[in-house]
Design an enzyme around this catalytic site. Structure first.
Site, PDB file in Angstrom:
ATOM      1  N   ALA A  10       1.038  -0.831   0.084  1.00 51.86           N
ATOM      2  CA  ALA A  10      -0.187  -0.049  -0.225  1.00 51.86           C
ATOM      3  C   ALA A  10       0.551   1.629   0.128  1.00 51.86           C
ATOM      4  O   ALA A  10       0.040   2.402  -0.263  1.00 51.86           O
ATOM      5  CB  ALA A  10      -0.957  -0.229   1.502  1.00 51.86           C
ATOM      6  N   SER A  12       4.339   0.650  -0.766  1.00 51.62           N
ATOM      7  CA  SER A  12       5.399   0.785  -1.946  1.00 51.62           C
ATOM      8  C   SER A  12       5.379  -0.687  -2.395  1.00 51.62           C
ATOM      9  O   SER A  12       4.807  -1.119  -2.562  1.00 51.62           O
ATOM     10  CB  SER A  12       7.316   0.861  -1.277  1.00 51.62           C
ATOM     11  OG  SER A  12       7.024   0.020  -0.667  1.00 51.62           O
ATOM     12  N   GLY A  13       6.460  -0.997  -3.473  1.00 61.17           N
ATOM     13  CA  GLY A  13       6.602  -1.827  -4.260  1.00 61.17           C
ATOM     14  C   GLY A  13       7.758  -2.449  -4.738  1.00 61.17           C
ATOM     15  O   GLY A  13       8.423  -1.280  -4.522  1.00 61.17           O
ATOM     16  N   ARG A  14       8.249  -3.827  -4.976  1.00 59.52           N
ATOM     17  CA  ARG A  14       9.256  -3.914  -5.421  1.00 59.52           C
ATOM     18  C   ARG A  14       9.089  -5.157  -6.738  1.00 59.52           C
ATOM     19  O   ARG A  14       8.039  -5.698  -6.439  1.00 59.52           O
ATOM     20  CB  ARG A  14      10.404  -4.898  -3.628  1.00 59.52           C
ATOM     21  CG  ARG A  14       9.078  -5.746  -2.879  1.00 59.52           C
ATOM     22  CD  ARG A  14      10.058  -5.594  -1.521  1.00 59.52           C
ATOM     23  NE  ARG A  14       7.722  -5.235  -1.153  1.00 59.52           N
ATOM     24  CZ  ARG A  14       7.479  -4.053  -0.856  1.00 59.52           C
ATOM     25  NH1 ARG A  14       7.818  -3.009  -0.909  1.00 59.52           N
ATOM     26  NH2 ARG A  14       6.358  -4.837  -0.039  1.00 59.52           N
ATOM     27  N   HIS A 236      -3.807 -12.241  -3.710  1.00 69.32           N
ATOM     28  CA  HIS A 236      -3.721 -11.570  -2.390  1.00 69.32           C
ATOM     29  C   HIS A 236      -2.207 -11.023  -1.791  1.00 69.32           C
ATOM     30  O   HIS A 236      -1.997 -12.796  -1.424  1.00 69.32           O
ATOM     31  CB  HIS A 236      -4.824 -11.859  -1.743  1.00 69.32           C
ATOM     32  CG  HIS A 236      -5.147 -10.820  -0.216  1.00 69.32           C
ATOM     33  ND1 HIS A 236      -5.975 -10.957   0.386  1.00 69.32           N
ATOM     34  CD2 HIS A 236      -4.393  -9.703  -0.134  1.00 69.32           C
ATOM     35  CE1 HIS A 236      -5.688  -9.669   1.171  1.00 69.32           C
ATOM     36  NE2 HIS A 236      -5.117  -9.174   1.493  1.00 69.32           N
ATOM     37  N   ASP A 237      -1.958 -10.415  -1.050  1.00 74.34           N
ATOM     38  CA  ASP A 237      -0.266 -10.166  -0.773  1.00 74.34           C
ATOM     39  C   ASP A 237      -0.449 -11.173   0.473  1.00 74.34           C
ATOM     40  O   ASP A 237       0.929 -12.100   0.923  1.00 74.34           O
ATOM     41  CB  ASP A 237       0.549  -8.880  -0.455  1.00 74.34           C
ATOM     42  CG  ASP A 237      -0.287  -7.715   0.248  1.00 74.34           C
ATOM     43  OD1 ASP A 237      -1.490  -8.495   0.945  1.00 74.34           O
ATOM     44  OD2 ASP A 237      -0.042  -6.838   0.100  1.00 74.34           O
ATOM     45  N   THR A 259       1.697  -2.640   6.728  1.00 68.08           N
ATOM     46  CA  THR A 259       0.600  -1.178   7.078  1.00 68.08           C
ATOM     47  C   THR A 259      -0.527  -1.942   7.651  1.00 68.08           C
ATOM     48  O   THR A 259      -1.399  -1.395   8.355  1.00 68.08           O
ATOM     49  CB  THR A 259       0.273  -0.669   5.536  1.00 68.08           C
ATOM     50  OG1 THR A 259       1.313  -0.862   4.642  1.00 68.08           O
ATOM     51  CG2 THR A 259      -0.632   0.495   5.492  1.00 68.08           C
ATOM     52  N   GLY A 406       7.322  -6.811   6.704  1.00 69.97           N
ATOM     53  CA  GLY A 406       8.410  -5.978   7.044  1.00 69.97           C
ATOM     54  C   GLY A 406       8.028  -5.751   8.385  1.00 69.97           C
ATOM     55  O   GLY A 406       9.039  -4.896   8.869  1.00 69.97           O
TER      56      GLY A 406
END
Length: 489
Positions: A10, A12-14, A236-237, A259, A406
């Protein structure tokens, strides 16, 4: 050869490259980028084309670094979607789940479909931003985009469509919409019709581990890479993160910490009982036809928002610095319920926390250290509360808690969680969503035979940190105070 995972959060991305060799998995970050929502007019949107651009940059960077990959897959947050017209063109930027368009919409839907019936059909937690409420809000205001839409694709489905030209919905993400019938294993057509939503919007559903298509030839040429399979993983992460939980045999409890905090356990079939509805748990699809019986908790969003406000006010703060300040404060002085509506999207999060403490006749935290400690203590105690409810619904007394994601880089939060639950916490891996994404790609390619084997690889590749409770009596007392202050039962 390796596989390439895009893990979109929500904020950042990688892009990460996963390499499986001799039973060990290594993960290498190729590209990292911000994911900043954008306010335009009255609404909050995702900058979806920027995300697609950054994904292409990730592919380019992998090529520039000489990193070959056999396949690509995407995971992201749930509930949000894009609408395509009859020509396959995107009808505007997707709405952000924190947009206020769904304010009051749940009650309108319940007038059409009673809560008990709705939960009995899909077993999904009632949250005002669920896809069902977003679509109903569009219908009620006669949004042109919905009237012109030919198809709906969830965020990873949409980005996968950009890569391949193929339109498919993935099971784990479809299950979060509150429009999917888990027992019939398809979209709930009757429910969709009763709500007056266009039935033609919903694409065929595929399971995690399905090769959906190939990188479009013109895109492969643009990026100067070979065309390769694009795989639908648990998109879905949280589904991907749970696939990477390094649990052994038997039931386990997990907390995917970022998040959002998502706590629960893995079950073979959705739990659709009245008690599950009363507790507002959810049943979301997972890998191998499993379901994740879990609860969404507001999570580190609260600290992220405090940090943003303090930076705007000219304070030099970092997450590590805030954790250090919190460590220096006394434990369990003030509490909040992280899921109270006042913390969903306030204009000034520190003030919202202070107002909650003031209203509940507690000591009001004043400094960033005191406010951060209040948040962390409260999160840890809310985890204890939800863990107990998960045990009740599943009939399992868990030996401890697996924390992934994270958020486990916050060692203080991990220790406070062990203190609060009075049981060991096993923390790791950090990049759980990306690792789960990678593992399911390897399963689709025939390199890993089962989710059991995948979790064994995680245990061998990413040793977990152990946190054990030190002060059980102190935290038992704090929990009793927390429950009283927050009004939880």
């Amino acid at each position: 050869m390796s596989v390439l995972a895009f893990d979109l959060g929500a904020s950042s991305g990688r892009a990460l490259l996963g390499t499986l060799e001799n039973g060990k998995l290594t993960v290498r970050e190729v590209h990292r980028f911000a994911n900043d929502p954008v306010h335009t007019g009255k609404h909050l949107h995702w900058d979806i084309l920027r995300l697609y651009h950054e994904m292409k940059q990730g592919i380019i960077k992998a090529r520039q670094q000489g990193l070959a990959f056999r396949s690509i897959a995407i995971d992201s947050w749930a509930v949000d979607y894009g609408l395509l017209d009859k020509n396959g063109e995107l009808l505007g930027n997707p709405y952000h789940y924190r947009d206020h368009q769904t304010d009051g919409v749940m009650a309108q839907v319940f007038e059409q479909i009673p809560e008990r019936e709705l939960f009995g059909r899909n077993g999904i937690q009632f949250l005002q931003f669920n896809t069902i409420f977003q679509l109903y809000a569009l219908k009620e205001r006669q949004a042109v985009a919905l009237q012109q839409a030919d198809q709906l694709l969830m965020i990873p489905d949409l980005l996968r469509y950009f890569l391949t030209g193929e339109r498919k919905s993935e099971f784990s993400n479809a299950s979060t919409t509150q429009l999917y019938h888990p027992l019939e294993q398809d979209w709930d057509r009757e429910l969709i019709e009763r709500l007056g939503l266009p039935a033609h919007l919903f694409a065929p559903v595929v399971l995690p581990g399905t090769v959906v298509g190939q990188l479009r030839p013109e895109l492969a040429a643009e990026l100067d890479v070979p065309a390769c399979p694009v795989i639908a993983v648990a998109e879905h992460d949280t589904g991907s993160a749970v696939a990477a939980v390094p649990a052994g045999e038997g039931p386990f409890a997990y907390l995917s910490c970022g998040t959002w905090s998502l706590m629960g356990t893995e079950v073979d079939a959705p739990v659709l009982t009245e008690r599950a509805r009363e507790l507002n748990f959810t049943n979301e699809g997972g890998v191998g036809g499993t379901f994740r019986l879990l609860k969404n908790i507001m999570g580190l969003w609260i600290i992220q928002e405090c940090k943003r406000i303090w930076e705007q006010e000219g304070q030099d703060v970092s997450f590590a610095g805030l954790a250090q300040l919190a460590r220096q404060e006394s434990a369990c002085i003030s509490f909040i319920d992280p899921d109270h509506e006042s913390f969903f999207n306030p204009s000034h999060m520190p003030s919202a926390i202070q107002a909650y403490c003031r209203t509940t006749n507690q000591t009001v935290p004043e400094t960033p250290g005191q406010i951060t400690r209040c948040i962390m203590d409260s999160l840890a105690l809310k985890y204890r509360y939800i863990l107990g409810l998960t045990a009740e619904l599943s009939g399992v007394e868990f030996a401890g808690l697996h924390m992934v994601g994270g958020g486990i880089q916050n060692e203080l939060l991990c220790q406070l969680t062990a203190e609060a639950i009075g049981k060991p916490v096993w923390a790791g891996p950090v990049e759980a969503s990306a690792i789960g994404n990678i593992l399911v790609q390897y399963m689709a390619l025939g390199e890993i035979q089962s989710i059991r084997d995948a979790r064994s690889i995680v245990r061998d590749s990413f040793p977990a940190a152990l946190y054990e409770p030190q002060e059980p009596e102190v935290w038992d007392k704090a929990y009793a105070e927390f429950v009283q202050v927050t009004g939880l039962q």
